[in-house]
Design an enzyme around this catalytic site. Structure first.
Site, PDB file in Angstrom:
ATOM      1  N   CYS A 168      55.183  43.166  49.631  1.00 28.08           N
ATOM      2  CA  CYS A 168      54.379  41.942  49.706  1.00 28.08           C
ATOM      3  C   CYS A 168      53.977  41.438  51.090  1.00 28.08           C
ATOM      4  CB  CYS A 168      55.089  40.830  48.943  1.00 28.08           C
ATOM      5  SG  CYS A 168      55.155  41.214  47.182  1.00 28.08           S
ATOM      6  N   ARG A 202      68.467  48.973  63.094  1.00 27.71           N
ATOM      7  CA  ARG A 202      68.825  47.720  62.411  1.00 27.71           C
ATOM      8  C   ARG A 202      69.967  46.984  63.108  1.00 27.71           C
ATOM      9  NH1 ARG A 202      65.396  46.067  58.118  1.00 27.71           N
ATOM     10  NH2 ARG A 202      64.489  47.923  57.212  1.00 27.71           N
TER      11      ARG A 202
END
Ligand code: NAD
Ligand code: UGA
Length: 459
Positions: free
Chosen positions: A275, A432
């Site tokens: 999205c 990360r």
């Protein structure tokens, strides 16, 4: 059992499935039907092997399925019987024609509007659950009025804010529920009918009602602001690597300001997921369509920074591995776009893998949940890719390991064992920042965190 109301959800995906399962759990007096054109997906919803991986979801589905929660492909019949219809179909970025690569592809959504108008036999509330461009309800109303009948449709916007991997928790303990409606008598009534569903478990002060257009636009803006924070921190991670400032220290220092807040400041290889990119590009397209080019440029930069962060990660790998990676084995730990999901849509790992393959790297991919999706993402270009379910095997004889998803499992691996099985010099690029970098360095690795000083044994 006689149900008080019948709710239908068209689209049994990442949003439709979990949302309806939670509504079924909290509203036992409502019958909830979830339908989809994809029969395989529906069969999976009716099995012990749900089509999506979400912690806590299976328990709820198992408890409610066959009682007040039903999954089927009977779209027409259910449209006829429903009082409230949630439309939760996919709205991807358009890949063709006007607005290609930017605008929302509304073909699935429009198809449902036509289906509803064709099969409805009584008044209904139509709820936009999908993320849609602002003023889509207007178009939906036009379609719903094409049949000259006495049937009344009230269109409501009720966007979904759940995140994957925490969907059940996000639904049960939502920060807010947003309901947009026309400011008319029938609009207010429909808005209250939808609020009544959520009142079963969401405190009144967290149910926000607005006009239709604010609700539609708020959904795009929420995602744009979240993504903007990630691009902001990622842009600074690049600066940290040049100046020996530390991105975690900066995130802590700025996040302690209550006006800024400490969430969504975790630097990464870039944001992924179905999205963020699509919704920002849609926002950019909408701004352009109103002639607001400066607004469009401002938001487009969030996406450009994200592309840069992925590319920067690969460039760093190539540079630090002596400017030559052709023929080397590089192992990705993580292919999902984030931890606790098997979803790989727009995962940064896809682009990173493609860049590595361009460099003629032999890529091995390990992920606890996403290997099947990885295979389909890389179909046709994966001659030099190995998919490996065992992290230790994946690391054997590798020149480098890349941490591309923040799975907790990766923190607990035996890195001494991994180090001894790898080619030397052994590299770890932690995209990360989830590993203990000092310990890895002490084991013997050359460690490249993101936005932090590198720890290497090279003189
Ligand atoms: P998805 O692709 O997982 O699910 C959509 C489903 O709709 C598919 O199973 C598809 O087969 C079905 N469908 C399409 N056309 C249909 C039709 N005419 N009749 C019946 N079924 C049909 O998508 P998703 O991730 O659930 O997203 C749905 C919407 O919710 C999108 O607009 C998305 O932007 C938004 N959203 C997604 C998330 C998320 O975390 N994935 C969160 C918030 C909002
Ligand atoms: C996001 C939003 O968080 C939801 O509110 C929204 O409903 C949803 O999009 C949607 O509309 O689809 P989701 O994409 O599932 O949810 O996951 P996020 O937790 O937002 O993570 C998105 C991406 O950003 C991931 O790749 C994640 O690793 C990355 N991220 C997140 C960072 O790089 N840093 C952070 O600090 C946080």
């Amino acid at each position: 059992m006689e149900f008080k109301k019948r709710i239908l959800c068209i689209g049994a995906g990442y949003v439709g499935g979990p949302t309806m399962a939670v509504i079924a759990l909290k509203c036992p007096e409502y019958r909830i039907d979830v339908v989809d054109i994809n029969k395989t997906r529906i069969d999976e919803w009716n099995s012990d092997n749900l089509p999506i991986f979400e912690p806590g979801l299976f328990e709820i589905v198992k408890e409610k399925r066959g009682k007040n929660l039903f999954f089927s492909t009977k779209i027409e019949e259910n449209i006829k019987n429903a009082d409230i219809i949630f439309v939760s179909v996919n709205t991807p970025t358009k890949s063709f024609g006007e607005g290609a690569g930017m605008a929302s592809d509304l073909q699935y959504w429009e198809a449902t509007a036509h289906q509803i108008v064709k099969h409805a036999k009584s008044d209904k509330i139509i709820v936009e659950k999908s993320t849609l461009p602002v003023r889509t309800a207007e178009a939906m109303e036009r379609i719903l009025k094409t049949q000259n009948s006495d049937i009344k449709f009230e269109v409501i916007s009720n966007p979904e804010f759940l995140a994957e991997g925490t969907a059940v928790k996000d639904l049960l303990e939502a920060d807010r529920v947003l309901i947009g409606s026309h400011k008319t008598k029938s609009g207010d009534k429909a808005s209250q009918d939808i609020a009544d569903i959520y009142r079963h478990w969401i405190p009144e002060e967290k149910i926000i009602t607005t006009n239709l257009w604010s609700s539609e636009l708020s959904k795009l803006i929420a995602n744009a602001f979240l993504a903007q924070r990630i691009s902001s921190i990622n842009s600074i991670s690049a600066l940290c690597e040049k100046t020996d400032a530390d991105i975690s220290e900066i995130a802590h220092a700025i996040g302690s300001d209550s006006r800024i807040g400490n969430k969504f400041l975790q630097t990464s290889v870039g944001f992924g997921g179905s999205c963020f990119k699509k919704d920002i590009l849609n926002l950019v397209y909408i701004a352009k369509s109103y002639g607001l080019y400066e607004v469009a440029d401002y938001w487009e930069a969030v996406v450009s920074m994200n592309e840069y962060q992925k590319l920067r990660f690969v460039r760093k790998i190539v540079k630090e591995m002596f400017n030559t990676v052709a023929g080397k084995k590089i192992t990705l730990f993580g292919f999902a776009f984030k931890a606790n999901t098997g979803d790989t849509r727009e995962s940064p790992a896809i682009d990173i893998t493609k860049h590595l393959l361009d460099e003629k790297v032999k890529v091995t991919i390990h992920d606890p949940e996403a290997l099947e999706n990885a295979k389909s993402d890389l179909k046709g270009i994966d001659n030099n890719v190995i998919y490996e379910a065992d992290p230790y095997k994946a690391a054997e004889n590798a020149n480098a390991i890349l941490i591309t998803t923040e799975w907790d499992q990766f923190k607990d691996l035996d890195y001494t064992k991994i180090y001894h099985s790898m080619k030397k010099p052994a590299f770890i690029f932690d995209g990360r920042n989830i590993l203990g970098h000092k310990q890895l360095f002490e084991i013997g690795f050359n460690v490249y965190p993101t936005g932090k000083q590198q720890l290497t044994h090279f003189k």
